[in-house]
Design an enzyme around this catalytic site. Structure first.
Site, PDB file in Angstrom:
ATOM      1  N   HIS A   1       0.827  -1.196   0.000  1.00 29.79           N
ATOM      2  CA  HIS A   1       0.000   0.000   0.000  1.00 29.79           C
ATOM      3  C   HIS A   1       0.867   1.254   0.000  1.00 29.79           C
ATOM      4  O   HIS A   1       1.851   1.334   0.736  1.00 29.79           O
ATOM      5  CB  HIS A   1      -0.890   0.000   1.250  1.00 29.79           C
ATOM      6  N   SER A   2       0.539   2.221  -0.855  1.00 27.41           N
ATOM      7  CA  SER A   2       1.111   3.569  -0.804  1.00 27.41           C
ATOM      8  C   SER A   2       2.643   3.533  -0.856  1.00 27.41           C
ATOM      9  O   SER A   2       3.219   3.086  -1.836  1.00 27.41           O
ATOM     10  CB  SER A   2       0.588   4.292   0.430  1.00 27.41           C
TER      11      SER A   2
END
Length: 294
Positions: free
Chosen positions: A101-102
């Site tokens: 994620h991210s």
């Protein structure tokens, strides 16, 4: 299925959480900036049950329960690639799928580009490539980083209780996040002091501007090098959408499947969105299996 386990890897330098049976195929999960392994606490059990896998989520250095970088060290994005390789080695894995994620997605892209033999596939959640600096802004970026490093390090925030710490994350987050979504992230990142107050564990150096960043051209070149299949799941209220750089980044990857879902930047941890994220990952896994068998 076993309950969540706490792990220590790389000679105790990296903390982590694991879901699933110890003998199941392992996916390595990588969280975003200022988050931690609890980022996957809602998604991982769903994937473990439906795919028959084990998910190991690490805390990057300076985050969660992992150790900070040594005094005098720093947190450039490429340093995290070594943490990923250390985690794979500690788990005895020649290669593994990366669920990220991210910022974790950015790190995953770097690992997949430079070390393709270690990455079986990428499942990226609202993140693709790294932050970049244009060539003409190189001196400006370096100046910001140098000035910040010449200042005294800020004190780590301290709060009267957990609820106040969670409220501060909701109010001051870089991207919008609600209390229910922020709570598990904040809890893993707290130390309780003798007087009952709580203090964040995050290393203050994480807030410094980078001295140097990849240029857009360098980042696109790295993305173009990725050989692994990529599933990119974006939140409709996330950070990518139709921004010019995001479109160029998606176009740079040869084997990319894009899925847009209702939700924000942390859609894999949002109670109303996590089931749809799991559905997308399972569907892509089933399609990958069918292609291999045909």
């Amino acid at each position: 299925m076993r309950e969540v386990e706490s792990l220590n890897l790389a000679h105790g330098r990296l903390a982590g959480l694991a879901w699933g049976d110890a003998d199941a195929p392992v996916w390595l999960a990588l969280h975003g900036w200022l988050d931690n392994a609890e980022s996957f606490s809602r998604l991982a059990p769903l994937l473990v049950e439906r795919l028959g896998i084990r998910i190991v989520a690490i805390d990057f250095p300076g985050h969660g329960r992992s150790q900070p970088r040594a005094e005098g060290g720093d947190y450039p994005i490429w340093e995290y690639t070594l943490d990923v390789l250390d985690a794979l080695d500690a788990l005895g894995l020649d290669d593994a799928p990366l669920l990220a994620h991210s910022m974790g997605a950015a790190v995953s892209c770097l690992v997949a580009a430079a070390m393709p033999e270690r990455v079986a596939r990428l499942v990226l959640i609202d993140g693709l490539g790294t932050l970049t600096t244009e060539v003409d802004d190189t001196a400006k970026q370096l100046r910001m980083g140098l000035l910040q490093r010449r200042r005294s390090r800020s004190m780590v925030p301290r709060y009267p209780d957990e609820a106040t710490a969670i409220a501060a994350r909701v109010a001051g987050g870089v991207t919008p996040i609600d209390t229910d979504t922020a709570a598990p992230l904040v809890r893993r990142n707290l130390d309780v002091e003798d007087d009952g107050h709580v203090r964040l564990r995050s290393d203050g150096r994480l807030l410094r501007p980078s001295l140097v960043r990849f240029t857009t051209e360098q980042m696109l070149s790295l993305l173009n090098t990725i050989e692994a299949p990529v599933l990119l799941i974006e939140g409709e209220q996330g950070i990518l959408a139709e921004r010019a750089y995001a479109q160029r980044a998606r176009d740079a990857i040869a084997r990319l499947t894009r899925v847009m879902l209702p939700g924000g930047h942390h859609l894999h941890l949002e109670a109303h969105a996590v089931d749809a994220v799991a559905d997308a990952i399972v569907a892509d896994s089933d399609e990958t299996t069918r292609r291999h068998e045909s």
